[in-house]
Scaffold this active site. Structure first.
Site, mmCIF file in Angstrom:
data_model
loop_
_atom_site.group_PDB
_atom_site.id
_atom_site.type_symbol
_atom_site.label_atom_id
_atom_site.label_comp_id
_atom_site.label_asym_id
_atom_site.label_seq_id
_atom_site.Cartn_x
_atom_site.Cartn_y
_atom_site.Cartn_z
ATOM 1 N N CYS A 118 42.369 1.607 76.128
ATOM 2 C CA CYS A 118 41.123 1.145 76.962
ATOM 3 C C CYS A 118 41.258 -0.356 77.082
ATOM 4 C CB CYS A 118 39.854 1.760 76.117
ATOM 5 S SG CYS A 118 39.999 3.697 76.064
ATOM 6 N N HIS A 258 34.053 -2.644 78.147
ATOM 7 C CA HIS A 258 34.635 -1.502 78.366
ATOM 8 C C HIS A 258 33.481 -0.402 78.394
ATOM 9 C CE1 HIS A 258 36.690 2.225 78.032
ATOM 10 N NE2 HIS A 258 36.756 2.339 76.580
ATOM 11 N N ASN A 288 33.705 7.369 80.217
ATOM 12 C CA ASN A 288 34.685 6.412 79.715
ATOM 13 C C ASN A 288 36.169 6.735 80.532
ATOM 14 O OD1 ASN A 288 36.710 5.317 78.228
ATOM 15 N ND2 ASN A 288 35.996 5.600 76.289
HETATM 16 O O1 UT7 Z 1 37.338 4.050 74.697
HETATM 17 C C1 UT7 Z 1 36.943 3.993 73.224
HETATM 18 C C2 UT7 Z 1 36.970 5.569 72.881
HETATM 19 N N1 UT7 Z 1 35.965 5.962 72.349
HETATM 20 C C3 UT7 Z 1 34.729 5.674 71.925
HETATM 21 O O2 UT7 Z 1 34.075 4.349 72.308
HETATM 22 C C4 UT7 Z 1 33.777 6.502 71.042
HETATM 23 C C5 UT7 Z 1 32.984 5.969 69.663
HETATM 24 N N2 UT7 Z 1 32.386 6.692 69.139
HETATM 25 C C6 UT7 Z 1 31.251 7.177 69.766
HETATM 26 O O3 UT7 Z 1 30.679 6.939 70.745
HETATM 27 C C7 UT7 Z 1 30.398 8.374 69.032
HETATM 28 O O4 UT7 Z 1 30.893 8.264 67.690
HETATM 29 C C8 UT7 Z 1 30.298 9.701 69.554
HETATM 30 C C9 UT7 Z 1 29.448 9.654 70.950
HETATM 31 C C10 UT7 Z 1 31.637 10.228 69.848
HETATM 32 C C11 UT7 Z 1 29.699 10.513 68.500
HETATM 33 O O5 UT7 Z 1 28.283 10.191 68.288
HETATM 34 P P1 UT7 Z 1 27.799 10.077 66.827
HETATM 35 O O6 UT7 Z 1 26.489 9.877 66.815
HETATM 36 O O7 UT7 Z 1 28.890 9.438 66.152
HETATM 37 O O8 UT7 Z 1 27.927 11.759 66.348
HETATM 38 P P2 UT7 Z 1 28.843 12.614 65.331
HETATM 39 O O9 UT7 Z 1 30.207 12.623 65.840
HETATM 40 O O10 UT7 Z 1 28.568 12.160 64.183
HETATM 41 O O11 UT7 Z 1 28.091 14.028 65.499
HETATM 42 C C12 UT7 Z 1 26.823 14.364 65.186
HETATM 43 C C13 UT7 Z 1 26.505 15.794 65.547
HETATM 44 C C14 UT7 Z 1 27.819 16.613 64.685
HETATM 45 O O12 UT7 Z 1 27.090 17.748 64.317
HETATM 46 P P3 UT7 Z 1 26.425 18.049 62.801
HETATM 47 O O13 UT7 Z 1 27.711 17.807 62.014
HETATM 48 O O14 UT7 Z 1 25.591 16.806 62.572
HETATM 49 O O15 UT7 Z 1 25.782 19.344 62.616
HETATM 50 C C15 UT7 Z 1 28.640 17.241 65.903
HETATM 51 O O16 UT7 Z 1 29.321 18.136 65.547
HETATM 52 O O17 UT7 Z 1 26.752 15.924 66.933
HETATM 53 C C16 UT7 Z 1 27.418 17.126 66.953
HETATM 54 N N3 UT7 Z 1 28.225 17.100 68.492
HETATM 55 C C17 UT7 Z 1 27.825 17.413 69.417
HETATM 56 N N4 UT7 Z 1 26.678 18.063 69.673
HETATM 57 C C18 UT7 Z 1 26.364 18.557 71.057
HETATM 58 C C19 UT7 Z 1 29.632 16.408 68.762
HETATM 59 N N5 UT7 Z 1 29.708 16.511 69.884
HETATM 60 C C20 UT7 Z 1 28.787 17.285 70.631
HETATM 61 C C21 UT7 Z 1 28.447 17.569 71.763
HETATM 62 N N6 UT7 Z 1 27.259 18.226 72.185
HETATM 63 N N7 UT7 Z 1 29.341 17.200 72.756
#
Ligand code: UT7
Length: 333
Positions: A118, A258, A288
């Site tokens: 990225c 980005h 993204n």
């Molecule tokens: O180019 C660079 C690339 N990457 C990035 O910039 C990504 C950086 N990270 C992020 O943007 C965030 O960490 C995410 C958007 C990927 C995730 O957000 P988060 O607030 O960190 O959520 P999390 O991974 O801690 O997940 C929270 C909950 C989980 O459920 P439980 O365990 O709390 O019950 C996940 O299973 O959200 C759940 N979850 C979803 N629910 C519905 C994860 N993905 C999804 C989904 N739909 N697509």
């Protein structure tokens, strides 16, 4: 002033997007997710997904053609074609840049890919600028292009809703008009390599029937780790880049980060203390797009008339590697 003073300018720009747009609501039928979750956690509303016949090189070629047209040059004028991508047409060879060079009929041009994921476009922009500033080349094509959806696991909801496909290109030209690249920072912390990676298909774990069955050719991400890294590194590298040019965050006319997640962008902007009206976002529409995200955003900001001569633009990339790259650019027009 010496007539030998040489600067680099962006003489043309162009973008390309796959035809198919997929909304969050459409994903609800395919993945265990909701529009509400995706919007609240990322700001993304829809993304483009490459269809049959659309590849990284076809998108790159379309964006490059538009950029060359705007710059008023032909393929014969090109000295070099650089493609920043982590989703090349072919896994190891040839380079996607070679395919673009052939499609454009850029017979005089050298061509190579650069992979900083990225952060790739800003890495490529800084690298390509050196060829122009040294006097080695007059016209260099720099493209960020991805078909990231081709490496997504549609059974992994934590990644598949985040990414999209597209390409953006710029023509860099030698000029005597002051401005262009003022300063840059290129960074890497390879200790975070496995925070965002594709485990198999490389020399470490070559492709076998087992690696395919285990879905190891798809992207894996520790989202929270990458989030923490991004919210720290963007303000740090922007401040460092500005410092190198004797500037401060208040001097920025347009920040083009980005486009990964509006929450990351908001956190970075808050830390930098700049007004949110000075920040460009289009992650809502494209998700993204990795190395394509900054050139796509730059193209749209230019097409929308948001950048005028004399403006200070700061482009800030971050992502897998872990890597980061920031460039301060004075727009010459
Ligand atoms: O180019 C660079 C690339 N990457 C990035 O910039 C990504 C950086 N990270 C992020 O943007 C965030 O960490 C995410 C958007 C990927 C995730 O957000 P988060 O607030 O960190 O959520 P999390 O991974 O801690 O997940 C929270 C909950 C989980 O459920 P439980 O365990 O709390 O019950 C996940 O299973 O959200 C759940 N979850 C979803 N629910 C519905 C994860 N993905 C999804 C989904 N739909 N697509």
């Amino acid at each position: 002033m010496s007539t030998n003073t040489r600067y680099v300018r962006i003489a043309g720009w162009g973008k390309a997007l796959p035809r198919e747009s997929v909304t969050n609501a459409a994903l609800e039928g395919r993945v265990d997710t909701t529009d509400e979750w995706i919007r609240a956690r990322t700001g993304i509303q829809e993304r483009r997904i490459a269809g049959p016949g659309e590849t990284t090189s076809t998108l790159a070629t379309e964006a490059a053609t538009a950029a060359m047209q705007r710059a008023g040059i032909t393929a014969e004028d090109l000295d070099l074609v650089m493609v920043a991508t982590c989703t090349p047409d072919y896994a190891s060879m040839p380079s996607t840049a070679s395919l673009v060079q052939d499609a454009l009929h850029a017979r005089r041009a050298g061509a190579f890919d650069l992979n900083a994921v990225c952060s790739g476009f800003v890495y490529a922009l800084a690298t390509a600028s050196q060829f122009v500033l040294s006097g080695a080349y007059r016209n260099v094509l720099v493209i960020g292009a991805e078909t990231f959806t081709r490496i997504l696991d549609w059974q992994d909801r934590s990644t598949c809703v985040l990414f999209g496909d597209g390409a953006g290109a710029v023509v860099l030209q030698s000029t005597e008009q002051p401005g262009g690249l003022l300063s840059f920072v290129l960074g890497s912390d390879g200790s975070g390599a496995c925070s965002l990676y594709v485990p198999a298909g490389g020399s470490r774990e070559p492709t076998t029937a087992e690696t395919v069955a285990e879905r190891k050719h798809y992207v894996k991400m520790q989202g929270r780790e990458v989030f923490r890294f991004a919210t720290r590194i963007v303000p740090e590298s922007v401040s460092q880049t500005l410092d190198r040019a004797g500037l401060v965050p208040g001097d920025i006319d347009l920040l083009i980060p980005h486009q990964a997640n509006v929450r990351i962008i908001d956190a970075a902007v808050k830390r930098l203390g700049i007004d949110e009206s000075k920040v460009f976002t289009n992650v809502q529409r494209y998700g993204n797009t990795s190395a394509a995200s900054i050139p796509l955003a730059l193209c749209e900001a230019l097409d929308d008339g948001l950048i005028v001569p004399g403006d200070l633009i700061v482009m800030a990339g971050f992502g897998a590697g872990l890597s980061w790259a920031t460039a301060a650019w004075r727009w010459q027009g």
